[in-house]
Design a protein around this motif. Structure first.
Motif, PDB file in Angstrom:
ATOM      1  N   HIS A   5       0.814  -1.219   0.000  1.00 17.38           N
ATOM      2  CA  HIS A   5       0.000   0.000   0.000  1.00 17.38           C
ATOM      3  C   HIS A   5       0.848   1.270   0.000  1.00 17.38           C
ATOM      4  O   HIS A   5       2.000   1.251   0.405  1.00 17.38           O
ATOM      5  CB  HIS A   5      -0.931  -0.004   1.209  1.00 17.38           C
ATOM      6  N   GLU A  31       3.235  -8.912  -3.182  1.00 23.40           N
ATOM      7  CA  GLU A  31       3.168  -9.658  -1.910  1.00 23.40           C
ATOM      8  C   GLU A  31       3.823 -11.035  -1.953  1.00 23.40           C
ATOM      9  O   GLU A  31       4.570 -11.396  -1.059  1.00 23.40           O
ATOM     10  CB  GLU A  31       1.716  -9.757  -1.425  1.00 23.40           C
ATOM     11  N   ARG A  73       4.358  -6.694   6.017  1.00 19.90           N
ATOM     12  CA  ARG A  73       2.923  -6.560   6.327  1.00 19.90           C
ATOM     13  C   ARG A  73       2.174  -6.979   5.064  1.00 19.90           C
ATOM     14  O   ARG A  73       2.297  -6.336   4.031  1.00 19.90           O
ATOM     15  CB  ARG A  73       2.621  -5.101   6.707  1.00 19.90           C
ATOM     16  N   ARG A 130     -13.992  -7.832   2.475  1.00 18.31           N
ATOM     17  CA  ARG A 130     -13.769  -7.777   1.028  1.00 18.31           C
ATOM     18  C   ARG A 130     -15.101  -7.971   0.299  1.00 18.31           C
ATOM     19  O   ARG A 130     -15.911  -8.800   0.709  1.00 18.31           O
ATOM     20  CB  ARG A 130     -12.771  -8.861   0.583  1.00 18.31           C
ATOM     21  N   ARG A 167     -10.566 -10.548 -10.754  1.00 16.06           N
ATOM     22  CA  ARG A 167      -9.243 -10.832 -10.179  1.00 16.06           C
ATOM     23  C   ARG A 167      -9.479 -11.157  -8.713  1.00 16.06           C
ATOM     24  O   ARG A 167     -10.245 -10.459  -8.030  1.00 16.06           O
ATOM     25  CB  ARG A 167      -8.335  -9.603 -10.269  1.00 16.06           C
ATOM     26  N   ASN A 215     -12.245  -6.350  -2.963  1.00 20.43           N
ATOM     27  CA  ASN A 215     -11.410  -5.761  -1.926  1.00 20.43           C
ATOM     28  C   ASN A 215     -12.256  -4.902  -0.986  1.00 20.43           C
ATOM     29  O   ASN A 215     -13.475  -4.834  -1.142  1.00 20.43           O
ATOM     30  CB  ASN A 215     -10.263  -4.949  -2.520  1.00 20.43           C
ATOM     31  N   GLU A 268      -5.117  -8.645   8.148  1.00 18.53           N
ATOM     32  CA  GLU A 268      -3.750  -8.573   7.631  1.00 18.53           C
ATOM     33  C   GLU A 268      -2.830  -9.205   8.671  1.00 18.53           C
ATOM     34  O   GLU A 268      -3.207  -9.362   9.829  1.00 18.53           O
ATOM     35  CB  GLU A 268      -3.299  -7.111   7.480  1.00 18.53           C
TER      36      GLU A 268
HETATM   37  C1  GTR Z   1      -5.606  -5.598   0.392  1.00 18.70           C
HETATM   38  C2  GTR Z   1      -4.518  -6.002   1.349  1.00 18.70           C
HETATM   39  C3  GTR Z   1      -3.205  -6.115   0.630  1.00 18.70           C
HETATM   40  C4  GTR Z   1      -3.303  -6.989  -0.606  1.00 18.70           C
HETATM   41  C5  GTR Z   1      -4.510  -6.630  -1.446  1.00 18.70           C
HETATM   42  C6  GTR Z   1      -4.751  -7.612  -2.594  1.00 18.70           C
HETATM   43  O1  GTR Z   1      -6.841  -5.536   1.072  1.00 18.70           O
HETATM   44  O2  GTR Z   1      -4.398  -5.015   2.345  1.00 18.70           O
HETATM   45  O3  GTR Z   1      -2.244  -6.574   1.542  1.00 18.70           O
HETATM   46  O4  GTR Z   1      -3.349  -8.323  -0.230  1.00 18.70           O
HETATM   47  O5  GTR Z   1      -5.683  -6.545  -0.668  1.00 18.70           O
HETATM   48  O6  GTR Z   1      -5.909  -7.846  -2.895  1.00 18.70           O
HETATM   49  O7  GTR Z   1      -3.785  -8.105  -3.184  1.00 18.70           O
END
Ligand code: GTR
Length: 324
Positions: A33, A71, A87, A147, A168, A208, A235
């Motif tokens: 982020h 990630e 994180r 989400r 996605r 998300n 998280e």
């Molecule tokens: C967000 C999360 C990120 C990442 C992202 C994703 O909510 O904070 O760490 O995982 O989603 O969808 O890739």
């Protein structure tokens, strides 16, 4: 003579400064982020507390905006010790630390309060222990709200509206199967590729929380946000286990306490950010619909059958459900 003594004393002071400076260990932490995001700020806050309480022997540098990679890559980096801290979401761990499947199961947590109670309790501790086998120490669980799906084609009012859409998903098989169970198609891909994939029509949307939908600017290209709240997945803030084990016991306590305090801070920042992001995306023309959630919940049976069949996980699911 006096001058010489002064000179020698000066050298001593300089030497002790130099050794104090060289004794500082810098720990690197990754976050996908941008600067100012609640998780980035929480880890920075953790770093300030650690620095203060170790009299500067340890410092934390937060590399936000995926500067160290997406990630999945940074998870490899922290496991192998290339970086000390990270994180990330727990979803990319679903394949390596099976206990993380439990908080990723759709509609398992009844609310964010329920999730807090579970993660602050015995199940949260069980997941922490499981992370050690992956070479990681969990320092904190942070909030990521719920989400939900969003797409560029149409508002989603029921499961039927999901049919044939391409989403996605975060990199976890559970999410792939969840989308399939809803009659849609899932493509796992790194977060940083989502905006252009929606823009160019490779996918119709993603899933998300409001702060991610806002800060990654997905609302610009996928304006229909459907508040189905399928997963309340926290998280995780982890440290390379070998790096943690190398700390003196009193420093380990400082790290744990600082992480604990950063959780309270992150929860506050998170609540404020959700409100701010929601207002921002609505002002920018995104529409939020609240679909018939029961239909989504009912469709999740095959996901539980496939992913929560393991006896350890089954028991964990029961334990979660028993938390009031
Ligand atoms: C967000 C999360 C990120 C990442 C992202 C994703 O909510 O904070 O760490 O995982 O989603 O969808 O890739």
């Amino acid at each position: 003579m006096k001058i010489l003594v002064k000179f020698a004393a000066g050298l001593l002071v300089a030497a002790s400064f130099a050794s104090a400076a060289s004794a500082q260990t810098v720990l690197r932490s990754s976050d996908t982020h941008p600067d100012g995001y609640p998780t980035v700020e929480a880890v920075e806050y953790f770093g300030e507390l650690v620095k203060e309480r170790t009299a500067g022997r340890y410092a934390v540098e937060v590399y936000h905006s995926a500067q160290l990679g997406e990630e999945k890559d940074t998870i490899e980096q922290v496991r192998s010790g290339v970086i000390e801290l990270n994180r990330v979401s727990m979803a990319p761990f679903n394949g390596t630390v099976k206990e993380t499947i439990v908080p990723a199961l759709p509609y398992l947590f009844r609310s964010e309060e329920h999730m807090h109670k579970v993660m602050d309790g015995a199940v949260g501790d069980q997941i922490k222990t499981a992370f050690e086998s992956a070479g990681l120490v969990v320092l904190a669980y942070y909030d990521a709200g719920a989400r939900s799906f969003y797409n560029k084609q149409k508002p989603i009012n029921s499961v039927a509206d999901m049919k044939g859409l391409k989403f996605r998903v975060i990199q976890s098989d559970i999410f792939v199967d969840m989308v399939a169970a809803l009659g849609a198609n899932a493509t796992p891909m790194p977060y940083g590729e989502v905006y252009s994939a929606i823009e160019t029509g490779v996918i119709d949307g993603a899933e998300n929380n409001f702060p991610s939908y806002d800060t990654a600017k997905h609302f610009e290209v996928a304006k229909n946000f459907s508040l189905d709240e399928h997963t309340i997945l926290p998280e995780v803030f982890v440290m390379n286990k070998a790096a943690f084990d190398k700390l003196a016991p009193e420093d380990q306590e400082i790290f744990k306490q600082a992480a604990k305090e950063s959780v309270a801070k992150q929860r506050e920042l998170w609540a404020a950010k959700v409100k701010e992001s929601r207002a921002k995306i609505e002002a920018a023309g995104a529409t939020i619909t609240t679909p018939d959630k029961q239909g989504f919940i009912d469709a999740m049976k095959p996901v539980y059958e496939k992913h929560a069949a393991d006896p350890v996980l089954k028991k964990m699911v029961e334990d979660v459900q028993a938390v009031q």
